[in-house]
Design an enzyme around this catalytic site. Structure first.
Site, PDB file in Angstrom:
ATOM      1  N   PRO A  75       0.822  -1.217   0.000  1.00  0.00           N
ATOM      2  CA  PRO A  75       0.000   0.000   0.000  1.00  0.00           C
ATOM      3  C   PRO A  75       0.858   1.270   0.000  1.00  0.00           C
ATOM      4  O   PRO A  75       0.355   2.357  -0.232  1.00  0.00           O
ATOM      5  CB  PRO A  75      -0.831  -0.123   1.280  1.00  0.00           C
ATOM      6  CG  PRO A  75      -0.142  -1.143   2.119  1.00  0.00           C
ATOM      7  CD  PRO A  75       0.654  -2.024   1.208  1.00  0.00           C
ATOM      8  N   GLU A 126       2.663  -8.093   8.033  1.00  0.00           N
ATOM      9  CA  GLU A 126       2.879  -6.653   8.179  1.00  0.00           C
ATOM     10  C   GLU A 126       3.878  -6.120   7.160  1.00  0.00           C
ATOM     11  O   GLU A 126       4.123  -4.922   7.086  1.00  0.00           O
ATOM     12  CB  GLU A 126       3.354  -6.328   9.596  1.00  0.00           C
ATOM     13  CG  GLU A 126       2.286  -6.496  10.649  1.00  0.00           C
ATOM     14  CD  GLU A 126       1.054  -5.625  10.398  1.00  0.00           C
ATOM     15  OE1 GLU A 126       1.231  -4.417  10.166  1.00  0.00           O
ATOM     16  OE2 GLU A 126      -0.062  -6.159  10.422  1.00  0.00           O
ATOM     17  N   ARG A 172      -4.575  -8.526 -20.215  1.00  0.00           N
ATOM     18  CA  ARG A 172      -5.616  -8.174 -21.184  1.00  0.00           C
ATOM     19  C   ARG A 172      -5.118  -7.180 -22.224  1.00  0.00           C
ATOM     20  O   ARG A 172      -5.757  -6.993 -23.248  1.00  0.00           O
ATOM     21  CB  ARG A 172      -6.868  -7.637 -20.476  1.00  0.00           C
ATOM     22  CG  ARG A 172      -6.670  -6.317 -19.809  1.00  0.00           C
ATOM     23  CD  ARG A 172      -7.914  -5.891 -19.059  1.00  0.00           C
ATOM     24  NE  ARG A 172      -9.006  -5.498 -19.952  1.00  0.00           N
ATOM     25  CZ  ARG A 172      -9.060  -4.334 -20.598  1.00  0.00           C
ATOM     26  NH1 ARG A 172      -8.111  -3.443 -20.461  1.00  0.00           N
ATOM     27  NH2 ARG A 172     -10.092  -4.052 -21.370  1.00  0.00           N
ATOM     28  N   ASP A 186     -11.970   0.873 -24.262  1.00  0.00           N
ATOM     29  CA  ASP A 186     -12.351   0.862 -22.855  1.00  0.00           C
ATOM     30  C   ASP A 186     -12.128   2.222 -22.230  1.00  0.00           C
ATOM     31  O   ASP A 186     -11.432   3.058 -22.764  1.00  0.00           O
ATOM     32  CB  ASP A 186     -11.488  -0.140 -22.081  1.00  0.00           C
ATOM     33  CG  ASP A 186     -11.832  -1.556 -22.472  1.00  0.00           C
ATOM     34  OD1 ASP A 186     -12.973  -1.785 -22.867  1.00  0.00           O
ATOM     35  OD2 ASP A 186     -10.937  -2.415 -22.379  1.00  0.00           O
TER      36      ASP A 186
HETATM   37  N1  ADE Z   1      -1.159  -4.809   0.193  1.00  0.00           N
HETATM   38  C1  ADE Z   1      -2.075  -4.388   1.059  1.00  0.00           C
HETATM   39  N2  ADE Z   1      -2.799  -3.380   0.582  1.00  0.00           N
HETATM   40  C2  ADE Z   1      -2.320  -3.139  -0.679  1.00  0.00           C
HETATM   41  C3  ADE Z   1      -2.647  -2.219  -1.705  1.00  0.00           C
HETATM   42  N3  ADE Z   1      -3.617  -1.314  -1.556  1.00  0.00           N
HETATM   43  N4  ADE Z   1      -1.948  -2.263  -2.838  1.00  0.00           N
HETATM   44  C4  ADE Z   1      -0.958  -3.162  -3.004  1.00  0.00           C
HETATM   45  N5  ADE Z   1      -0.595  -4.046  -2.077  1.00  0.00           N
HETATM   46  C5  ADE Z   1      -1.272  -4.047  -0.917  1.00  0.00           C
END
Ligand code: ADE
Length: 232
Positions: free
Chosen positions: A89, A116, A154, A169
């Site tokens: 994330p 984590e 794709r 698209d």
């Molecule tokens: N792992 C946990 N959340 C994530 C996200 N939003 N994007 C990529 N990997 C992740």
């Protein structure tokens, strides 16, 4: 193109990799999707893959001495040097332009992070780029890895038929805006008729109508794509 996914849970991805579009990609478009289980690179008799974070804190961290050998092993599977992507994330946010760049590569290794996180040294040693699929937090990298594989696969020319090409698209080659509404049979449903222009057989008019609808929808929903601001 060779796409390898390193994960603690290959069984989560195997059904997905064998399904419709990805199956076609592997049969027709020269795409090889390979799942690599991290467990087999675990250390000790218990094949340990993770451990507690130094300095304390919640959760478990994937060990560098598990992940690095796994990536190095995957790298050797294909003669073309690999681009390594780490799901996180905290990574760079994925978008269609980046997907198009990735779709041109010959060899990609995706490391699905879990728990984590991954010991920082793994990425320092191996290199590569962290990828986020959006500003929300998932429990693991398996879904982000699937999103990457789907979005990249794709775009291989042989995967979608020419008439259903990716160009039309939302975010397609034609422009960075949204698609307008689509309809199929029946022509009338619960007193709602399909817009007459779509039944006219007039291709030029249909194209213009679709473009106008797409532009209108983009203005309303995603003005940021047209250089404006999102309100609300
Ligand atoms: N792992 C946990 N959340 C994530 C996200 N939003 N994007 C990529 N990997 C992740």
């Amino acid at each position: 193109m060779v796409l390898q996914i390193l994960t603690l849970f290959p069984e989560m991805l195997s059904g997905f990799a064998d399904h419709s579009m990805l199956k076609r990609a592997q049969e027709r478009a020269g795409v090889e999707i390979r799942l690599v289980g991290l467990r087999s690179f675990g250390v000790g008799t218990h094949r340990t893959t993770d451990d507690y974070p130094f300095g304390g804190g919640p959760g478990m961290i994937l060990r560098a001495d598990v992940v690095v050998p796994a990536v190095e092993w995957a790298m050797m599977h294909h003669k073309v040097p690999a681009t390594v992507l780490w799901t996180s994330p905290q990574g760079r946010r994925l978008d269609q332009d980046w997907c198009r760049e990735l779709a041109r590569l010959e060899h990609i290794i995706i490391v699905a992070g879990h728990y984590e996180g991954i010991d920082e040294r793994a990425r320092e040693i191996v290199g590569g780029t962290e990828v986020s699929i959006g500003d929300y937090v998932l429990t693991g990298g398996e879904l982000p890895a699937m999103v990457l594989v789907d979005a990249i696969t794709r775009l291989q020319p042989e995967v979608l038929g020419a008439e259903n090409g990716a160009a039309e698209d939302s975010f397609g080659e034609a422009g960075g805006w949204l698609e307008g509404p689509q309809y199929t049979r029946p022509e009338a449903y619960r007193s709602r008729a399909v817009p007459a222009v779509l039944l006219s057989g007039h291709h030029q008019k249909i194209r213009e109508w679709r473009e106008a609808q797409g532009l209108e929808r983009t203005k309303r929903r995603r003005p940021d794509l047209l250089g404006g601001q999102i309100d609300g």
